[in-house]
Design an enzyme around this catalytic site. Sequence first.
Site, PDB file in Angstrom:
ATOM      1  N   GLU A 145      81.531 -33.467  27.065  1.00 34.21           N
ATOM      2  CA  GLU A 145      81.097 -32.249  26.184  1.00 34.21           C
ATOM      3  C   GLU A 145      80.956 -33.280  24.641  1.00 34.21           C
ATOM      4  O   GLU A 145      80.268 -32.925  23.918  1.00 34.21           O
ATOM      5  CB  GLU A 145      82.133 -30.827  26.013  1.00 34.21           C
ATOM      6  N   LYS A 160      72.537 -40.270  23.790  1.00 42.12           N
ATOM      7  CA  LYS A 160      72.872 -38.963  23.733  1.00 42.12           C
ATOM      8  C   LYS A 160      71.696 -38.156  24.573  1.00 42.12           C
ATOM      9  O   LYS A 160      71.634 -37.409  25.205  1.00 42.12           O
ATOM     10  CB  LYS A 160      73.039 -38.485  22.510  1.00 42.12           C
ATOM     11  N   VAL A 194      90.118 -42.122  15.444  1.00 38.37           N
ATOM     12  CA  VAL A 194      89.555 -40.994  14.842  1.00 38.37           C
ATOM     13  C   VAL A 194      89.585 -39.681  15.670  1.00 38.37           C
ATOM     14  O   VAL A 194      90.159 -38.682  15.467  1.00 38.37           O
ATOM     15  CB  VAL A 194      88.240 -41.213  14.074  1.00 38.37           C
TER      16      VAL A 194
END
Lengths: 434, 434
Positions: free
Chosen positions: B129, B205, B13
Amino acid sequence: MKPLKVGLLGLGVVGGGVWNVLSRNGGEIARRAGRSIEVSRIAVRDMARARSKVGDAAAITTDPFEVVRDPEIDIVVELIGGYTLALELVREAIAQGKHVVTANKALLACHGNELFAAAREKGVMLVYEAAVAGGIPIIKALREGLSANRINWLAGIINGTTNFILSEMRSRGLSFEAALADAQRLGYAEADPTFDIEGVDAAHKLTLLASMAFGVPVQFDRAHVEGISKLAQEDIVHAENLGYRIKLLGITKLRPDGIELRVHPTLIPEGRLLANVEGAMNAVLVHGDAVGPTLYYGQGAGEEPTASAVIADLVDVARLQGAAPEQRVPYLAFQHDAMADTPILPIEDVRTAYYLRLHVDDQPGVLADIARILAEAEISIGSMIQRPHGDSGADIIFLTHQAVERDVNRAIGLIEQLPQVRSSVTRIRMENLA
Amino acid sequence: MKPLKVGLLGLGVVGGGVWNVLSRNGGEIARRAGRSIEVSRIAVRDMARARSKVGDAAAITTDPFEVVRDPEIDIVVELIGGYTLALELVREAIAQGKHVVTANKALLACHGNELFAAAREKGVMLVYEAAVAGGIPIIKALREGLSANRINWLAGIINGTTNFILSEMRSRGLSFEAALADAQRLGYAEADPTFDIEGVDAAHKLTLLASMAFGVPVQFDRAHVEGISKLAQEDIVHAENLGYRIKLLGITKLRPDGIELRVHPTLIPEGRLLANVEGAMNAVLVHGDAVGPTLYYGQGAGEEPTASAVIADLVDVARLQGAAPEQRVPYLAFQHDAMADTPILPIEDVRTAYYLRLHVDDQPGVLADIARILAEAEISIGSMIQRPHGDSGADIIFLTHQAVERDVNRAIGLIEQLPQVRSSVTRIRMENLA
């Protein structure tokens, strides 16, 4: 590493903020930057006031050119504002080979092309995170964070004064004049509020954002600038009843034939995040072809939020001071030899939806006449409401689908000539922001 | 300048998105980066499928180590995921002196300290990022945009799957199971959704965000991780009636005695922007001492949003490839020799407000008993509602003021021993986010 030596021009709201934050967070900032950042010389108007703030921790002068020409200084931070003295000082700082950090949107929107060219020639940085949306790192997001994207459009609440006034008008039912007076009393608006309320400040900022989004020179003189001073309380109420909020937006869009660049009051659907940005807060919505919509929100003005952006620039300069020019981010996000000459479109070419309010005689046939004019101008109507207003009169409000402004202007001209139409048509642009 | 040669590990993906965006926007990206970015070699599992996508435009192999060891390649982009093969490959890429771009939060949350140290030793960049909040440039904002600030706390919706499920539960009145099935059908949840729904992905995260906010090593094993799989539809309704929404938040706060690091369902006031982040969108609210609150919103996952972040990293690496290490941003925002050893606090030490729901016999005295237990544990009650529930029973809901979790646990234990209390106490943490 040795400290970075900063010369500060101005110790007002933002300059004082820079001093305070550097004093308080100097250690934390050095933990990130790898060296300390030291304000070694400050130019001010009032020596005594400055002395009482900084003590003996920095040299103080009333001659800003002394700071700009000081060989000990690596970076000049320009916080004077305006385009006269500030322009001379930034020119001179660049000529002296200093890096420049500025919060001055007016200066860059009007003289940016000249100043960036001069900075490039001298191999110095000229950075301006604080010039748009205060502490929100929107310039870093646009110049760096979204660099993979073709930016389609962006829309922002980039003037806190007007957003505060509009919030007060909506939540407390105040007139524009009363809300402005409140804003002045609370320090959100200046004694002469013209630049804010007439959209000039927002247009300065939008001009910079558009250049970074699309890689075109700054062209403030091509921006359409419309403020909120003519906005009527009743339009805020009508908009709300129709499911919209009115915000002063800066909008820029890339179209196949050019760039829209416009600041004006705008109806936006009440569910949008931008519609819920209240008070003096700022937010910018950026739409990129890969990333989709992204939004950046925070305090768009004030002592420490703006200082936060100035100091972030200082940290960047501290890191990249010794780097080669190609290792730095280009001034306007795009390489100078890759700038485009995409034209800025005149407002008549803008394509958007419209809120139109008409005050008419409540007589048979009037709606038919208006509807015919709109149809002939190829303006199709999304929804309409009619309400009694005054003696045998009515207010009619149309929300149109997208139309070209030129056609809307022509239709409004014809509508205003109808004998049953009692006053000029109120026109507010509408954006879906989807 | 000569093109930057990229080796891509994975063409799923995100890898496919990187390929597509670089193909479509290559010109626009080069206008910014000053050089073109070229994927020259790709490691995949299915050669034929990859060949049908990229044609002859890049070399394809099934051996990712070939890519990592290719002397022609400047940067390795790791998009395989997981911590086994990906760990070996990133280690080897660094050992080979390659810069690494990764979207792999699990890898960095669990092995970041080792990998950042190795990268520092070899003088290469390791950037990520895309590992947090997809296309939103939140890492750039934290590492660079807010560098002037002492970060006080941050709270984010950083898992799109769970936010989608919670949005469906609220707007359509679905059970958790039904909303999860919907999310799976629509591609928002994986066949095995454990990492998402149990909060593990969000905690990976959050671990990275906390390290960048406070300058501490990554410590995933110290995070409190709680998902949404036990959340009852009725609590969403009760919350809504009380003016709150329930979101899965990752929250990290700096306190004088340590750092709170926790992922759990959270009641937040319905007027907050975070409360209005719907569907699979992500948003992170960061509170700095100078800037105040700032919020970053956008798509947290998906092919092109994630590719947007990967490519932004590539552009940064393209610029800074030849720069000295001190001219680059530190891996975790802070210089490696300036990292702090601030402890991560256990969840029992967390101080927050609570939503407590009890199912009790509707008998005189029960409320008095419960209120006494809470008072003795020094937990004060902000509001309370009682509703009939079932046969001669009632639901009591308390919203408490701030309390220490240890005290709340003790009080809950005592309350559950009361004979009139019919089932275990439902406890959901609450944050005001002001």
